[in-house]
Design a protein around this motif. Structure first.
Motif, PDB file in Angstrom:
ATOM      1  N   LYS A 341     -19.492 -41.417 -92.127  1.00  0.00           N
ATOM      2  CA  LYS A 341     -18.439 -40.696 -91.413  1.00  0.00           C
ATOM      3  C   LYS A 341     -17.287 -41.634 -91.055  1.00  0.00           C
ATOM      4  CE  LYS A 341     -17.569 -37.755 -87.378  1.00  0.00           C
ATOM      5  NZ  LYS A 341     -16.365 -38.522 -86.993  1.00  0.00           N
ATOM      6  N   ASN A 342     -17.618 -42.824 -90.572  1.00  0.00           N
ATOM      7  CA  ASN A 342     -16.578 -43.788 -90.212  1.00  0.00           C
ATOM      8  C   ASN A 342     -15.797 -44.253 -91.435  1.00  0.00           C
ATOM      9  OD1 ASN A 342     -17.419 -43.625 -87.546  1.00  0.00           O
ATOM     10  ND2 ASN A 342     -18.734 -45.432 -87.685  1.00  0.00           N
ATOM     11  N   PHE A 343     -16.509 -44.442 -92.543  1.00  0.00           N
ATOM     12  CA  PHE A 343     -15.840 -44.842 -93.783  1.00  0.00           C
ATOM     13  C   PHE A 343     -14.916 -43.728 -94.271  1.00  0.00           C
ATOM     14  CE2 PHE A 343     -16.363 -46.055 -98.502  1.00  0.00           C
ATOM     15  CZ  PHE A 343     -15.318 -46.953 -98.436  1.00  0.00           C
ATOM     16  N   ALA A 344     -15.387 -42.497 -94.159  1.00  0.00           N
ATOM     17  CA  ALA A 344     -14.555 -41.357 -94.558  1.00  0.00           C
ATOM     18  C   ALA A 344     -13.284 -41.289 -93.708  1.00  0.00           C
ATOM     19  CB  ALA A 344     -15.344 -40.056 -94.441  1.00  0.00           C
ATOM     20  N   ASP A 345     -13.419 -41.550 -92.411  1.00  0.00           N
ATOM     21  CA  ASP A 345     -12.248 -41.547 -91.525  1.00  0.00           C
ATOM     22  C   ASP A 345     -11.249 -42.628 -91.941  1.00  0.00           C
ATOM     23  OD1 ASP A 345     -13.317 -39.475 -90.068  1.00  0.00           O
ATOM     24  OD2 ASP A 345     -14.165 -40.769 -88.502  1.00  0.00           O
ATOM     25  N   ALA A 346     -11.783 -43.811 -92.275  1.00  0.00           N
ATOM     26  CA  ALA A 346     -10.898 -44.907 -92.693  1.00  0.00           C
ATOM     27  C   ALA A 346     -10.205 -44.576 -94.013  1.00  0.00           C
ATOM     28  CB  ALA A 346     -11.708 -46.198 -92.831  1.00  0.00           C
ATOM     29  N   LEU A 347     -10.923 -43.949 -94.936  1.00  0.00           N
ATOM     30  CA  LEU A 347     -10.337 -43.548 -96.215  1.00  0.00           C
ATOM     31  C   LEU A 347      -9.252 -42.501 -96.010  1.00  0.00           C
ATOM     32  CD1 LEU A 347     -13.641 -43.310 -98.283  1.00  0.00           C
ATOM     33  CD2 LEU A 347     -11.732 -44.823 -98.844  1.00  0.00           C
ATOM     34  N   TRP A 348      -9.541 -41.527 -95.164  1.00  0.00           N
ATOM     35  CA  TRP A 348      -8.565 -40.474 -94.899  1.00  0.00           C
ATOM     36  C   TRP A 348      -7.307 -41.052 -94.261  1.00  0.00           C
ATOM     37  CZ3 TRP A 348      -6.415 -38.555 -90.361  1.00  0.00           C
ATOM     38  CH2 TRP A 348      -5.699 -37.345 -90.499  1.00  0.00           C
ATOM     39  N   SER A 349      -7.480 -41.972 -93.334  1.00  0.00           N
ATOM     40  CA  SER A 349      -6.333 -42.593 -92.666  1.00  0.00           C
ATOM     41  C   SER A 349      -5.482 -43.397 -93.637  1.00  0.00           C
ATOM     42  CB  SER A 349      -6.811 -43.505 -91.523  1.00  0.00           C
ATOM     43  OG  SER A 349      -7.501 -42.770 -90.538  1.00  0.00           O
ATOM     44  N   ALA A 350      -6.141 -43.940 -94.681  1.00  0.00           N
ATOM     45  CA  ALA A 350      -5.425 -44.737 -95.680  1.00  0.00           C
ATOM     46  C   ALA A 350      -4.821 -43.875 -96.779  1.00  0.00           C
ATOM     47  CB  ALA A 350      -6.365 -45.772 -96.285  1.00  0.00           C
ATOM     48  N   GLY A 351      -5.034 -42.565 -96.704  1.00  0.00           N
ATOM     49  CA  GLY A 351      -4.452 -41.668 -97.696  1.00  0.00           C
ATOM     50  C   GLY A 351      -5.281 -41.457 -98.944  1.00  0.00           C
TER      51      GLY A 351
END
Length: 423
Positions: A341-351
């Protein structure tokens, strides 16, 4: 705490770095430059569908197989003794090891059936050489119908960075091959034979081999998907991020491109090693050993894809990443699902285009092992297949009428194994 020291003598250091080599690469044929490892031989291009099918037949002689098995056994024994020197007599890892033995015993009747397929099926081509380092081998699982180029999955198996092996992907390889997908299970050096940078380098070279050579095995180089499970998900993610950074002009030259990977599937992976050190220590992968695998505390951020994504200086490199799908069981105690979940959030934030799929009540091994042994509907398989075959009406029609997988173990045995699982 600092990582354990490396072996003190040159002879002991060489023992960790080197190992008995398996069969050497074939001689002759066209060669293609591959990173800094030197040229690798390319297989002969296939001229017909019948020749593609023949590649599935096993050619090594019995004597060669015996010699290979003896070399691998000797290597495994030597590395096990080195590993035991690192682990010492801690009660946590010993408890986990005993649980692993019981777990494997419960699953053994089903695993033996899988092993028969692995060793005797004409659709499996084992130990294809992709590099010059020890364990630079991969297994290919080929569909029966090879009349046209097939989509390809490059799979990186897990194993806590210590016990990973390409054959662990047999269940997934068999099921995907039955659905018309070629699977390349990439092996890599484990600790103490190698550390995390060696593992990432091996996997990257294996991906390069698949991208550049899979057409010779009947694969479609324009439809390559990358799948990693557990530690393999972490290593594959590191390889992807590292490749993206290289393509932005930082680092050595490359022999494959991020653009060749259509989608990355991360199954039950961990992507922030800084946050997982204490968790792994409590589960028997001691801090000193884990830091040795990760090349010291100072390297944890470097080998944490989530941390790298949040670094603004790599933002342009991150934009090169393919679509990413993260899959995780909510009852995973080996690597908690919030890591995905945290990795997904970081990916989403990076576009980055990302999808997170959480399976309620699934453990660390349910998706990858117990569910396939259970037969019937396989949620992980169906998710991967739905992405690979999206837009292919013929393939989707075949998927709709595909027979359910055969059950390999009774349900009560699977439940007992789940209770004994060290994962």
């Amino acid at each position: 705490m600092q990582p354990l020291a490396r072996p003190s003598s040159p002879e002991e250091a060489e023992e960790v770095r080197s190992s008995a080599s398996t069969s050497p690469p074939a001689k002759g044929g066209r060669r293609r430059r591959a990173a800094s490892e030197g040229a690798l031989p390319l297989p002969r291009p296939l001229s017909s569908s019948s020749e593609r099918f023949d590649l599935g037949r096993r050619s090594p002689s019995f004597r060669r197989d015996v010699g290979h098995a003896a070399a691998e056994t000797f290597l495994l024994t030597r590395l096990t003794l080195i590993l035991l020197r690192y682990l010492g007599l801690g009660y946590r890892w010993i408890t986990k090891f005993l649980a692993l033995v019981c777990y494997a015993m419960f699953l053994m009747p089903g695993l033996l059936q899988v092993g028969c397929y692995y060793f005797f099926s004409s659709q499996v081509r084992r130990s294809v050489v992709y590099g010059n380092q020890p364990r630079n081998r991969l297994d290919l699982y080929l569909p029966e119908d090879m009349n046209e180029p097939k989509p390809v999955v490059a799979f990186v198996t897990g194993g806590a960075w210590i016990i990973g092996y390409k054959a662990w992907g047999t269940l997934l390889g068999r099921r995907l091959a039955e659905r018309g997908v070629i699977v390349a299970c990439i092996d890599y050096r484990n600790f103490p034979q190698g550390t995390i940078s060696d593992m990432v380098k091996d996997v990257s070279q294996g991906i390069s081999f698949v991208c550049n050579n899979i057409a010779s095995y009947g694969g479609d180089p324009s439809r390559i998907y990358l799948v990693g499970q557990s530690a393999g998900a972490h290593i594959a993610a590191c390889a992807l991020v590292d490749q993206a950074i290289k393509e932005c002009g930082e680092g050595e030259s490359t022999t494959w491109s991020i653009s060749q990977i259509k989608t990355y599937f991360g199954v039950s992976g961990g992507y922030n090693m800084v946050n997982l050190v204490d968790h792994f220590h409590g589960r028997g992968l001691y801090r000193s050993v884990f830091l040795s695998i990760m090349e010291g505390e100072q390297s944890l951020k470097r080998f944490s894809p989530e941390v790298v994504l949040r670094d603004l200086k790599y933002r342009h490199a991150v934009s090169l990443l393919p679509r990413i799908i993260l899959l995780h069981g909510t009852s995973d105690s080996s690597i908690p699902s919030n890591t995905s979940k945290n990795f997904a959030d970081a990916l989403w934030s990076a576009g980055v285009q990302v999808e997170l799929v959480l399976y309620k009540g699934k453990s660390h091994t349910d998706l990858f092992l117990q569910d396939p042994l259970r037969g019937g509907r396989d949620e992980l398989l169906e998710k991967i297949i739905s992405v690979i075959h999206a837009g292919d009406e013929v393939a989707l029609a075949k998927d709709a009428v595909a027979p359910p997988a055969r059950r390999l173990l009774p349900e009560f045995v699977l439940q007992l194994a789940r209770k004994m699982s060290p994962f």
